[in-house]
Scaffold this active site. Structure first.
Site, PDB file in Angstrom:
ATOM      1  N   TRP A  24       0.839  -1.214   0.000  1.00  0.00           N
ATOM      2  CA  TRP A  24       0.000   0.000   0.000  1.00  0.00           C
ATOM      3  C   TRP A  24       0.863   1.249   0.000  1.00  0.00           C
ATOM      4  CZ3 TRP A  24      -3.941  -2.004  -1.861  1.00  0.00           C
ATOM      5  CH2 TRP A  24      -4.429  -3.233  -1.414  1.00  0.00           C
ATOM      6  N   ASP A  25       2.004   1.173   0.667  1.00  0.00           N
ATOM      7  CA  ASP A  25       2.942   2.295   0.594  1.00  0.00           C
ATOM      8  C   ASP A  25       3.393   2.532  -0.847  1.00  0.00           C
ATOM      9  OD1 ASP A  25       3.128   3.218   3.229  1.00  0.00           O
ATOM     10  OD2 ASP A  25       4.627   1.730   3.773  1.00  0.00           O
TER      11      ASP A  25
END
Lengths: 412, 412
Positions: B163-164
């Site tokens: 997700w980063d």
């Protein structure tokens, strides 16, 4: 919901699966006119699971929100010529091709003869043009070896096609950079991006590659622990689980306050000769720290643990399934302005996400739902190529293009 | 290696961890001048593992390639004023702030008083400004429940901070879209992007959210199988493993040819009353199909299986660790033009990745390695703010800024 930011930019997408369609979706959600071209009857990904009982793919409709759909017989020379004409149609906003289907008739050099300022973005598996998918790239990138418990006999693939996502957003970025440059210089560009390169570059950016080369060590599998600091999942009294993270010192202090763990942890520090103000030393003692915290979580139901963690400003997340998330987390609801309710043909009304970015003062516009295949064939041929009704009718009669498929959920 | 595409664009990055620094790295690799601001001595992420024996973080140096580093005492009003001045300095290429550290003194409204066309991009955990990290968002998004074997008592976090990554590339995209708009309209923008929204929007785009809402079902954990088609890992005679994927019909046919499995699979189809030309029916019979193929892999060492898979055009990937990848896969070597050898202060020479995208005819330029903290303090203060040697000297004397840290690997 879409923004008008890229209004006036038209992208022709000839694609399948995730990376290219998600790049197109990203451009569409910022206001580009994304025209997706598919084989009449649908391409490789048109029926991918999960599907509605009547057959519509929730995968396809999820990835093709906000686009226009043109159905063409891509095996016929006349069909190919139409697509080439759509890609190279004049006008300052056109001339952008996004594809993961490398075919000779969509070759950049060929098309650039018709429109020299063409921007083509080609998503590949490997940089040499050979096939690779998220799953086969991921196995090579080393993540399955360090996911879960890391038994060498049982690597764990992650279920999220993360490389496809990263590739999609990088492709969208590259297209935008090339379009910006074109506005400035008038020059087109041929962009190629390989899924394998997306994965392997990440190993460099996150330090794993240098770790392997310079320190000559492979990252170890550490279950659900967070590498390099403290964080892990914990089971509560009701069997439900929470993830907690203590990367910053503030998060660490908040966790200890929540769990009344400062005395026990201080004792542990002393016995180990470590200083847990340093995240690396928390990481070193992760199992011992987790053992100190476990009873606190095991002693109360999850809802209570959440309240107490929240009160102290700890960093935590609930484990949930998507259904649980949808039913119990306001972040996934119409209360979040990113979400809206779409009424997708063949699917019905459902919650769907627009652009993730919130732009202050910039109105979002409703996202058109994923179209029925071919829903915009006539409209696009008329608008972009200037074909009249008679010409379009002849293309239909010859089986070169097709109009919208029947909505599988309607009768008649 | 970087491109000159965004030359003339200056981005001030005040950040920590992955999402914001990786967004900055992306902009830098396309030629933007990214000035990373850090607290003197380093911010929250400056010492993150993995580290060199002398202390340099391979994580920090991986994420900050190609940037300039300015070290400022961010607790002092004069330090904050300097950063504000850097962000709002005049000139067409400046006026872009990228941050995941939301502080009152970097507030967009405040800074826009000094530079009305400012573009600020703020990366958040949750959209309400509360804390969330990749790990705590991921647990909520439902992926750990379907990774690995899917025991409800043992969710499996993926090790990749996916997700980063997705957030970083979306942030870079949003910055570029806003800069494009600014060039056209002269207007600035306040952009906010929440990690949680990145994850939850993905559930919509990939169909899992509609699946939960409309079909009222949660995806099931299926180990290393590929959802919706056929693909799985197989053990070879030497204990090494391969991932194979048969999503398209071409891949499926190639796999059967390789493993001489057509007769057995045809028999299986007949006995089950299924048609494996349909990927969904392959998925339905995945365990039975895998059982047919297992003996073929088990009968030969991996190298031989690879040769045969490759010969038939099957889609496969090796399982490897990062060290194995580095030593045995030409895709991660100087033979791949994406990679170059950087000599990073405090680390030494190592292979590092530039921009993933290849742009035909566009020369790549060498990437400057991640700087020592504060390496560009004086240069940036002079160049961007026009401070002279005396003024810069007084800032040093007052402890408001700092020059480059000593290279920990050099003596003296």
């Amino acid at each position: 919901m879409t923004y008008p930011l890229l209004q006036g930019l038209r992208v022709v997408e000839s694609s399948a699966f995730i990376a290219a369609p998600l790049a197109g979706l990203t451009l569409a959600q910022y206001g580009a006119d994304v025209v997706r071209i598919d084989m009449i009857g649908g391409g490789l990904d048109y029926a991918r699971l999960p599907r509605m009982p009547q057959g519509r793919s929730l995968y396809w409709t999820g990835l093709n929100k906000g686009k226009r759909s043109v159905a063409v017989d891509l095996r016929k020379p006349e069909g190919r010529e139409l697509v080439q004409a759509l890609v190279t149609a004049p006008g300052p906003g056109g001339g952008v091709l996004l594809t993961n289907i490398a075919t000779a008739w969509l070759d950049h050099g060929l098309l650039a003869q018709r429109r020299p300022d063409l921007v083509s973005c080609i998503i590949q598996g490997n940089a040499d043009g050979s096939t690779a998918l998220d799953y086969t790239v991921n196995s090579a990138a080393g993540y399955p070896a360090i996911t879960g418990d890391g038994s060498p006999d049982a690597p764990v693939n992650h279920a999220l096609p993360a490389w496809d996502l990263a590739c999609a957003y990088q492709a969208a970025f590259a297209v935008l950079a090339a379009v910006m440059q074109r506005r400035h210089t008038g020059q087109g560009a041929l962009l190629k991006i390989a899924l394998a390169d997306v994965a392997f570059s990440t190993l460099s950016h996150l330090g794993l590659l240098a770790e392997a080369e310079v320190l000559q060590q492979d990252r170890k599998a550490i279950g659900n622990h967070i590498y390099g600091a403290f964080g892990r999942d914990f089971a509560c009294a009701d069997g439900r689980r929470l993830m907690v993270a203590a990367i910053s010192l503030g998060q660490w202090d908040a966790l200890l306050r929540t769990c009344d763990a400062l005395p026990a942890v201080t004792e542990l520090e002393a016995s180990l000769g470590l200083d847990f103000r340093d995240e690396a030393q928390r990481y070193q003692a992760r199992d011992a720290i987790a053992a100190v915290l476990e009873p606190w979580f095991a002693a109360r139901p999850r809802a209570q643990a959440e309240t107490l963690l929240e009160r102290q400003g700890a960093c935590w997340g609930r484990y949930s399934t998507v259904r649980e998330l949808l039913h119990a987390d306001a972040r996934v609801s119409p209360a979040n302005p990113m979400f809206e309710t779409l009424d997708t043909p063949g699917v019905g009304a459902h919650l769907a996400a627009g652009a993730t970015v919130r732009i202050a003062g910039e109105p979002r516009q409703p996202t058109p739902p994923a179209p029925l295949l071919g829903a915009h064939t006539d409209e696009v041929l008329h608008e972009v190529l200037g074909l009249d009704g008679g010409a379009i009718g002849r293309l239909h009669d010859a089986g070169i293009v097709a109009g919208p498929e029947r909505d599988p959920t309607t009768q008649g």
